[in-house]
Design an enzyme around this catalytic site. Structure first.
Site: not given
Ligand code: S3P
Length: 434
Positions: A129, A320, A347
């Site tokens: 990632r 999500d 993801k």
């Molecule tokens: C999250 C932000 C999102 C989400 C992840 C949790 C967080 O990711 O997909 O499951 O707790 O800030 P990204 O910041 O990569 O969009």
């Protein structure tokens, strides 16, 4: 390493009953990290039971933070953290962030401000990632970070950071939170601009621990050097986990599902609007605010499902929940189209590809695009052999699709549901009417 398990899923019927879910994953990570650098003890009730949030606690322990789990029948999974203040202790081992993007991205903001070096690593999925999104701004604040071309492992040489004014190129709450944590421990002021409004748990958690920050539009400012005070908190139920049950309820007109103590933060609750638009009947009662987070009881009754397009800011707000919305899309009347969702490709798995692969295995028509999907409605699906692709949300999403398929589905790699929700299959069984 966990061995791969598989589960057989049979067609189901209405969802009925009342549940309260383990604490929200996003909030659990943030509270644990802030409790660690606060002064005094914190008690976190209903802490997420997911393996990701345990990864955060383990990493904090390696950085010298003392915490204990207490079992309490009424308060769920309780974690008591003894705050260390802003200076942590160097870890002798590399920190193992497991599968957790939140752990590595947000903790890097704290590690970058320490007067020692920290190495952070993770599992195979996390190692693929992108980390450049935190490396660039933390480097601009003064940290030295080595990586494998923007991937793990990260070697962060911490230093006294300097505040920055940073316009984030990607809408990511993990990156925003990483930079707010770094900004809190830096000299001067840090200003973060986000291209779209993302979940604001970082901001709310900082305020709960006593930090002052200003938010105007999509810009957040934080002054470095502020002290944090430990808190007692009850973490609201995870709305992204609730999404699986709400979408399952939506598949059967006779469903009647109640979820109590559920997170209702407006930056996360877009799911309820989409489900209402699709045709689920929803009411929210007993709204209250706890440490800035809205919590309530959701009652959902099945109906017939229309269709929806998810694009732009909605895509970011539902990032999500898109896997499960896509998994029920064939059972809606007009289908679901998802646009502007390039982030889904980076993801825990390439979620666009994983969704398309599993839907097709079940006999569905799907158009896969670089940044989205178009899934026509009014389709009949059959049970099939599916893969989780090591991705917890894909595993849970397709367990829901299997409820409306004809025949049995075998889901390989089902154990990964435990990344965010170990009791998922047991609770689903309990809610399905026999
Ligand atoms: C999250 C932000 C999102 C989400 C992840 C949790 C967080 O990711 O997909 O499951 O707790 O800030 P990204 O910041 O990569 O969009």
């Amino acid at each position: 390493m966990t061995t791969e398990s598989q589960i057989i899923l049979r067609p189901g019927r209405n969802l009925r009953g009342s549940v309260s879910l383990p604490g929200d994953k996003s909030i659990s990570h943030r509270y644990a990290m802030l409790a660690a650098i606060a002064e005094g003890p914190s008690r976190l009730e209903n802490y997420s039971t997911g393996a990701d949030c345990t990864s955060t606690l383990r990493c904090l322990r390696s950085l010298g933070v003392k915490w204990e789990r207490k079992n309490d029948a009424d308060a769920g999974n309780v974690v008591e953290v003894q705050g260390s203040g802003p200076s942590l202790t160097a870890s002798v081992e590399p920190l193992d962030c497991g599968n957790s993007g939140s752990t590595i991205r947000m903790l890097s903001g704290i590690a970058a401000a320490q007067n020692f070096s920290t190495e952070l690593a993770g599992d195979e999925s996390l190692s693929r990632r992108p980390m450049q999104r935190i490396i660039a701004p933390l480097t601009a604040m003064g940290a030295k970070i080595e990586s494998d071309n923007g991937n793990l492992p990260l070697r962060i040489s911490g230093t006294l950071l300097k505040g920055i004014h940073y316009a984030m190129p990607v809408a990511s709450a993990q990156v925003k939170t990483c930079l707010l944590f770094a900004g809190l421990l830096a000299e001067g002021e840090t200003i973060i601009e986000e291209p779209l409004r993302t979940r604001d748990h970082g901001e709310l958690a900082l305020r709960a621990f006593g930090v002052t920050l200003d938010r105007k539009g999509n810009e957040t400012r934080i002054r470095g050097g502020q002290r944090l005070r430990g808190i007692d908190a009850r973490i609201p139920g995870d709305i992204s986990s609730a999404a699986f049950f709400l979408c399952a309820a939506a598949l059967f007109p006779e469903s009647q599902l109640t979820i109590t103590n559920l997170l209702m933060n407006p930056t996360r609750a877009r799911l309820l609007d989409i489900l209402l638009q699709l045709g689920l009947r929803i009411s929210v009662t007993q709204l209250e605010e706890i440490h800035g987070e809205l919590v309530g009881t959701v009652q959902a009754e099945g109906g017939s499902l229309k269709g929806a397009t998810i694009a732009g800011a909605d895509t970011a707000a539902l990032i999500d929940e898109i896997p499960v919305l896509a998994a029920i899309a064939p059972f809606t009347k007009q289908g679901i189209e998802v646009r502007d969702a390039k982030e889904l490709r980076v993801k825990e798995s390439d979620r666009i590809a994983s969704i398309a692969r599993n839907l097709r295995a079940m006999g569905a028509q799907v158009q896969e695009r670089e940044d989205g999907l178009r899934i026509p409605g009014s389709q009949r699906l059959h049970g099939a052999e599916l893969k989780s692709f090591g991705d917890h949300r894909i595993a849970m999403a397709f367990s829901i699709a299997a409820l409306r398929a004809e025949g049995e589905t075998m889901l390989r790699g089902s154990e990964c549901a435990a990344i965010s929700y170990p009791a998922f299959f047991a609770t689903l069984q309990q809610l399905i009417e026999n």
